[in-house]
Design a protein around this motif. Structure first.
Motif, short mmCIF file in Angstrom:
data_model
loop_
_atom_site.label_atom_id
_atom_site.label_comp_id
_atom_site.label_asym_id
_atom_site.label_seq_id
_atom_site.Cartn_x
_atom_site.Cartn_y
_atom_site.Cartn_z
N TYR A 180 68.96 25.26 -13.03
CA TYR A 180 68.21 24.33 -13.89
C TYR A 180 67.76 25.04 -15.16
CZ TYR A 180 67.57 20.82 -10.20
OH TYR A 180 67.75 19.85 -9.25
N HIS A 181 67.64 24.27 -16.23
CA HIS A 181 66.97 24.73 -17.44
C HIS A 181 66.04 23.62 -17.91
CE1 HIS A 181 70.82 22.97 -18.84
NE2 HIS A 181 70.12 22.52 -19.85
N GLN A 182 64.99 24.01 -18.62
CA GLN A 182 63.99 23.02 -19.02
C GLN A 182 64.53 22.12 -20.11
OE1 GLN A 182 60.02 24.46 -19.52
NE2 GLN A 182 59.35 22.61 -20.59
N HIS A 183 64.35 20.82 -19.92
CA HIS A 183 64.77 19.82 -20.89
C HIS A 183 63.61 19.42 -21.79
CE1 HIS A 183 66.75 16.22 -22.48
NE2 HIS A 183 65.68 15.54 -22.13
N GLY A 184 62.43 19.34 -21.22
CA GLY A 184 61.27 18.94 -22.01
C GLY A 184 60.09 18.58 -21.14
N ARG A 185 59.15 17.88 -21.74
CA ARG A 185 57.94 17.44 -21.06
C ARG A 185 57.69 15.98 -21.39
NH1 ARG A 185 54.03 20.87 -19.16
NH2 ARG A 185 54.61 23.06 -19.15
N SER A 186 56.92 15.34 -20.54
CA SER A 186 56.49 13.97 -20.82
C SER A 186 55.12 13.76 -20.19
CB SER A 186 57.50 12.96 -20.27
OG SER A 186 57.49 12.98 -18.86
N ASN A 187 54.48 12.69 -20.60
CA ASN A 187 53.15 12.38 -20.06
C ASN A 187 53.22 11.62 -18.75
OD1 ASN A 187 51.74 13.60 -22.18
ND2 ASN A 187 52.01 11.79 -23.45
N THR A 188 54.33 10.89 -18.54
CA THR A 188 54.46 10.07 -17.33
C THR A 188 55.89 10.15 -16.81
OG1 THR A 188 55.13 8.08 -18.53
CG2 THR A 188 52.75 8.39 -18.21
N LEU A 189 56.07 9.74 -15.58
CA LEU A 189 57.42 9.67 -15.01
C LEU A 189 58.26 8.65 -15.77
CD1 LEU A 189 59.45 10.57 -12.86
CD2 LEU A 189 58.49 8.84 -11.34
N ARG A 190 57.66 7.54 -16.14
CA ARG A 190 58.38 6.50 -16.89
C ARG A 190 58.90 7.06 -18.22
NH1 ARG A 190 58.75 1.41 -15.62
NH2 ARG A 190 57.03 1.57 -14.15
N GLN A 191 58.09 7.85 -18.92
CA GLN A 191 58.54 8.47 -20.17
C GLN A 191 59.67 9.47 -19.90
OE1 GLN A 191 55.10 10.35 -21.91
NE2 GLN A 191 54.88 8.71 -23.44
N ALA A 192 59.57 10.20 -18.80
CA ALA A 192 60.63 11.16 -18.44
C ALA A 192 61.94 10.43 -18.20
CB ALA A 192 60.22 11.95 -17.19
N VAL A 193 61.89 9.30 -17.51
CA VAL A 193 63.11 8.51 -17.24
C VAL A 193 63.69 7.99 -18.55
CG1 VAL A 193 63.95 6.38 -16.18
CG2 VAL A 193 62.50 7.96 -14.87
N HIS B 126 59.02 17.57 -12.35
CA HIS B 126 57.90 18.14 -11.60
C HIS B 126 56.59 17.73 -12.24
CE1 HIS B 126 55.54 20.91 -9.25
NE2 HIS B 126 55.12 21.52 -10.35
N ASN B 127 55.64 17.34 -11.43
CA ASN B 127 54.31 16.94 -11.89
C ASN B 127 53.30 17.96 -11.37
OD1 ASN B 127 51.81 15.80 -12.35
ND2 ASN B 127 52.44 13.75 -11.79
N PRO B 128 52.97 18.99 -12.17
CA PRO B 128 52.03 20.02 -11.71
C PRO B 128 50.57 19.60 -11.82
CG PRO B 128 52.75 20.54 -13.91
CD PRO B 128 53.52 19.30 -13.47
N GLU B 129 50.30 18.51 -12.54
CA GLU B 129 48.95 18.03 -12.82
C GLU B 129 48.11 19.08 -13.54
OE1 GLU B 129 46.98 16.17 -9.54
OE2 GLU B 129 48.36 14.49 -9.63
N TYR B 130 48.78 19.97 -14.23
CA TYR B 130 48.07 20.96 -15.02
C TYR B 130 48.78 21.09 -16.36
CZ TYR B 130 46.09 25.27 -16.72
OH TYR B 130 45.46 26.21 -17.50
N PRO B 131 48.18 21.03 -17.47
CA PRO B 131 46.74 21.02 -17.65
C PRO B 131 46.11 19.63 -17.51
CG PRO B 131 47.80 21.11 -19.78
CD PRO B 131 48.89 21.15 -18.74
N SER C 216 51.01 14.87 -16.32
CA SER C 216 51.99 15.56 -17.14
C SER C 216 53.21 15.92 -16.29
CB SER C 216 51.39 16.82 -17.77
OG SER C 216 50.99 17.73 -16.77
N CYS C 217 54.39 15.86 -16.90
CA CYS C 217 55.64 16.12 -16.19
C CYS C 217 56.47 17.15 -16.94
CB CYS C 217 56.48 14.85 -16.09
SG CYS C 217 55.70 13.50 -15.21
N ILE C 218 57.13 18.01 -16.19
CA ILE C 218 58.08 18.95 -16.76
C ILE C 218 59.46 18.50 -16.31
CG2 ILE C 218 58.77 21.36 -16.98
CD1 ILE C 218 55.93 22.07 -15.90
#
Length: 81
Positions: A61-74, A39-44, A48-50
C-alpha cells in the motif's frame, strides 16, 4: 469510528468489499481493480480517514490521501478511478 450509516456509502456494485469493521475498510474497485484501504484512527479528530491503495494485490500500500469522512473518501476513490 465508522458507524453503520457510514458504511452504507460502499456500493457493492462498484466495490468488492473485502473486509470492514468500525475502524477499517478494505475494498477493491470493480472498475480498475485497485485495492483500497481506508483507516479511521480518530486522531487528531473524530471522523478523519487516511486513504491507502495499491495497484495489485501483491504490491504494498501507499498513501493516497486523507478525508474527513468515509463518504468523502469514497468520492475521492471514484474520481481517481
Amino acid at each position: 469510528m465508522f458507524e453503520q450509516k457510514d458504511l452504507e456509502c460502499l456500493d457493492p456494485g462498484y466495490f468488492e468489499i473485502i473486509c470492514m469493521n468500525d475502524r477499517d475498510v478494505t475494498i477493491m474497485s470493480r472498475n480498475i481493480g485497485y485495492v483500497w484501504y481506508i483507516h479511521n484512527p480518530e486522531y487528531p479528530l473524530p471522523g478523519s480517514c487516511i486513504i491507502f491503495h495499491k495497484h495489485k494485490v501483491s504490491h504494498p500500500y501507499h498513501q493516497h490521501g486523507r478525508s474527513n469522512t468515509l463518504r468523502q473518501a469514497v468520492r475521492s476513490i471514484k474520481s481517481y478511478d
